[in-house]
Design a protein around this motif. Structure first.
Motif, PDB file in Angstrom:
ATOM      1  N   LYS A  30     -10.022  -0.141  14.437  1.00 17.94           N
ATOM      2  CA  LYS A  30     -10.027   0.739  15.604  1.00 17.94           C
ATOM      3  C   LYS A  30      -9.099   0.135  16.646  1.00 17.94           C
ATOM      4  N   VAL A  31      -8.205   0.951  17.190  1.00 16.38           N
ATOM      5  CA  VAL A  31      -7.286   0.480  18.221  1.00 16.38           C
ATOM      6  C   VAL A  31      -8.081   0.241  19.500  1.00 16.38           C
ATOM      7  N   ILE A  32      -8.111  -1.018  19.931  1.00 10.18           N
ATOM      8  CA  ILE A  32      -8.831  -1.404  21.148  1.00 10.18           C
ATOM      9  C   ILE A  32      -7.889  -1.416  22.345  1.00 10.18           C
ATOM     10  N   SER A  33      -6.666  -1.913  22.117  1.00  8.36           N
ATOM     11  CA  SER A  33      -5.688  -1.941  23.206  1.00  8.36           C
ATOM     12  C   SER A  33      -4.277  -1.954  22.634  1.00  8.36           C
ATOM     13  N   THR A  34      -3.352  -1.572  23.493  1.00  5.82           N
ATOM     14  CA  THR A  34      -1.934  -1.548  23.135  1.00  5.82           C
ATOM     15  C   THR A  34      -1.153  -2.202  24.259  1.00  5.82           C
ATOM     16  N   GLN A  35      -0.278  -3.122  23.900  1.00  5.86           N
ATOM     17  CA  GLN A  35       0.606  -3.744  24.886  1.00  5.86           C
ATOM     18  C   GLN A  35       1.986  -3.814  24.260  1.00  5.86           C
ATOM     19  N   LEU A  39      -0.647  -4.094  18.943  1.00  2.00           N
ATOM     20  CA  LEU A  39      -1.938  -3.415  18.992  1.00  2.00           C
ATOM     21  C   LEU A  39      -3.026  -4.446  18.727  1.00  2.00           C
ATOM     22  N   THR A  40      -4.133  -4.325  19.419  1.00  2.00           N
ATOM     23  CA  THR A  40      -5.316  -5.113  19.111  1.00  2.00           C
ATOM     24  C   THR A  40      -6.299  -4.171  18.434  1.00  2.00           C
ATOM     25  N   LEU A  41      -6.720  -4.556  17.224  1.00  2.00           N
ATOM     26  CA  LEU A  41      -7.625  -3.735  16.428  1.00  2.00           C
ATOM     27  C   LEU A  41      -8.942  -4.454  16.240  1.00  2.00           C
ATOM     28  N   GLN A  42     -10.015  -3.690  16.133  1.00  2.00           N
ATOM     29  CA  GLN A  42     -11.330  -4.217  15.789  1.00  2.00           C
ATOM     30  C   GLN A  42     -11.630  -3.734  14.378  1.00  2.00           C
ATOM     31  N   THR A  43     -11.902  -4.663  13.457  1.00  2.00           N
ATOM     32  CA  THR A  43     -12.178  -4.302  12.070  1.00  2.00           C
ATOM     33  C   THR A  43     -13.669  -4.048  11.868  1.00  2.00           C
ATOM     34  N   GLY A  44     -14.024  -3.549  10.691  1.00  2.00           N
ATOM     35  CA  GLY A  44     -15.409  -3.237  10.376  1.00  2.00           C
ATOM     36  C   GLY A  44     -16.326  -4.437  10.344  1.00  2.00           C
ATOM     37  N   ASP A  45     -15.749  -5.624  10.153  1.00  2.00           N
ATOM     38  CA  ASP A  45     -16.556  -6.847  10.190  1.00  2.00           C
ATOM     39  C   ASP A  45     -16.452  -7.536  11.552  1.00  2.00           C
ATOM     40  N   ASP A  46     -16.110  -6.748  12.573  1.00  2.00           N
ATOM     41  CA  ASP A  46     -16.067  -7.191  13.978  1.00  2.00           C
ATOM     42  C   ASP A  46     -15.090  -8.323  14.254  1.00  2.00           C
ATOM     43  N   ALA A  56       9.386   2.207  16.116  1.00  2.00           N
ATOM     44  CA  ALA A  56       9.501   3.639  15.833  1.00  2.00           C
ATOM     45  C   ALA A  56       8.175   4.277  15.424  1.00  2.00           C
ATOM     46  N   THR A  57       7.163   3.462  15.165  1.00  2.00           N
ATOM     47  CA  THR A  57       5.876   3.992  14.715  1.00  2.00           C
ATOM     48  C   THR A  57       5.064   4.521  15.888  1.00  2.00           C
ATOM     49  N   SER A  58       4.549   5.720  15.709  1.00  2.00           N
ATOM     50  CA  SER A  58       3.669   6.328  16.704  1.00  2.00           C
ATOM     51  C   SER A  58       2.241   6.277  16.172  1.00  2.00           C
ATOM     52  N   VAL A  59       1.322   5.796  16.988  1.00  2.00           N
ATOM     53  CA  VAL A  59      -0.083   5.739  16.604  1.00  2.00           C
ATOM     54  C   VAL A  59      -0.785   6.900  17.297  1.00  2.00           C
ATOM     55  N   SER A  60      -1.337   7.802  16.475  1.00  2.00           N
ATOM     56  CA  SER A  60      -1.872   9.049  17.031  1.00  2.00           C
ATOM     57  C   SER A  60      -3.389   9.181  16.925  1.00  2.00           C
ATOM     58  N   SER A  61      -4.075   8.126  16.495  1.00  2.00           N
ATOM     59  CA  SER A  61      -5.530   8.202  16.410  1.00  2.00           C
ATOM     60  C   SER A  61      -6.150   6.855  16.749  1.00  2.00           C
ATOM     61  N   SER A  62      -7.444   6.875  17.006  1.00  2.00           N
ATOM     62  CA  SER A  62      -8.150   5.637  17.354  1.00  2.00           C
ATOM     63  C   SER A  62      -8.357   4.728  16.152  1.00  2.00           C
ATOM     64  N   PHE A  63      -8.514   5.329  14.972  1.00  2.00           N
ATOM     65  CA  PHE A  63      -8.747   4.549  13.760  1.00  2.00           C
ATOM     66  C   PHE A  63      -7.524   4.649  12.865  1.00  2.00           C
ATOM     67  N   ILE A  64      -7.086   3.488  12.352  1.00  2.00           N
ATOM     68  CA  ILE A  64      -5.897   3.470  11.504  1.00  2.00           C
ATOM     69  C   ILE A  64      -6.117   2.580  10.282  1.00  2.00           C
ATOM     70  N   LEU A  65      -5.386   2.914   9.234  1.00  2.00           N
ATOM     71  CA  LEU A  65      -5.310   2.086   8.036  1.00  2.00           C
ATOM     72  C   LEU A  65      -3.950   1.422   8.088  1.00  2.00           C
ATOM     73  N   VAL A  66      -3.936   0.104   7.967  1.00  2.00           N
ATOM     74  CA  VAL A  66      -2.704  -0.664   8.116  1.00  2.00           C
ATOM     75  C   VAL A  66      -2.319  -1.285   6.782  1.00  2.00           C
ATOM     76  N   LYS A  67      -1.085  -1.086   6.395  1.00  2.00           N
ATOM     77  CA  LYS A  67      -0.472  -1.855   5.313  1.00  2.00           C
ATOM     78  C   LYS A  67       0.459  -2.809   6.035  1.00  2.00           C
ATOM     79  N   GLY A  68       0.204  -4.111   5.893  1.00  2.00           N
ATOM     80  CA  GLY A  68       0.981  -5.071   6.655  1.00  2.00           C
ATOM     81  C   GLY A  68       1.078  -6.417   5.982  1.00  2.00           C
ATOM     82  N   VAL A  69       1.967  -7.240   6.497  1.00  2.00           N
ATOM     83  CA  VAL A  69       2.187  -8.589   5.978  1.00  2.00           C
ATOM     84  C   VAL A  69       1.525  -9.579   6.925  1.00  2.00           C
ATOM     85  N   VAL A  70       0.698 -10.457   6.359  1.00  2.00           N
ATOM     86  CA  VAL A  70       0.003 -11.469   7.155  1.00  2.00           C
ATOM     87  C   VAL A  70       0.977 -12.612   7.441  1.00  2.00           C
TER      88      VAL A  70
END
Length: 110
Positions: A30-35, A39-46, A56-70
């Motif tokens: 869940k998107v908690i904040s944007t700077q 983005l700061t996200l809160q995951t299901g395990d808190d 170029a990416t637009s985030v249009s919802s509060s909940f997102i699925l991320v494919k990303g590199v750690v």
């Protein structure tokens, strides 16, 4: 592990991200904040996770699925973001991630 496009990636919980340094993973939050592009996200395990999104990416919802590199000691770097709407159940997603990593259920998530 699941195949997305031509790449096999691991579904992970926030607490497990550090185990996948320099690897591509998928997680929900869940998107908690944007700077800017962070983005700061809160995951299901808190767990609070920082994400470096592509400018170029637009985030249009509060909940997102991320494919990303750690990336060590840095925000996760976005590869792709999928909108999950405004009422996604992160706790259920977290439970699904646990099941998908259990060898007894490997066939379901292959």
């Amino acid at each position: 592990m699941v195949t997305m496009g031509s790449e096999s990636v691991m579904f992970v919980k926030g607490a497990n991200l550090s185990q996948y340094v320099q690897q591509t993973v998928v997680f929900a939050g869940k998107v908690i904040s944007t700077q800017g592009d962070i983005l700061t996200l809160q995951t299901g395990d808190d767990v609070s996770v920082q994400l470096q999104k592509n400018p170029a990416t637009s985030v249009s919802s509060s909940f997102i699925l991320v494919k990303g590199v750690v990336i060590p000691n840095s925000p996760v770097r976005e590869v792709q973001i999928y909108s999950l709407g405004e009422s996604f159940d992160l706790q259920n997603f977290s439970k699904m991630v646990e099941l998908s990593s259990n060898p007894a259920f490997k066939g379901i998530f292959a």
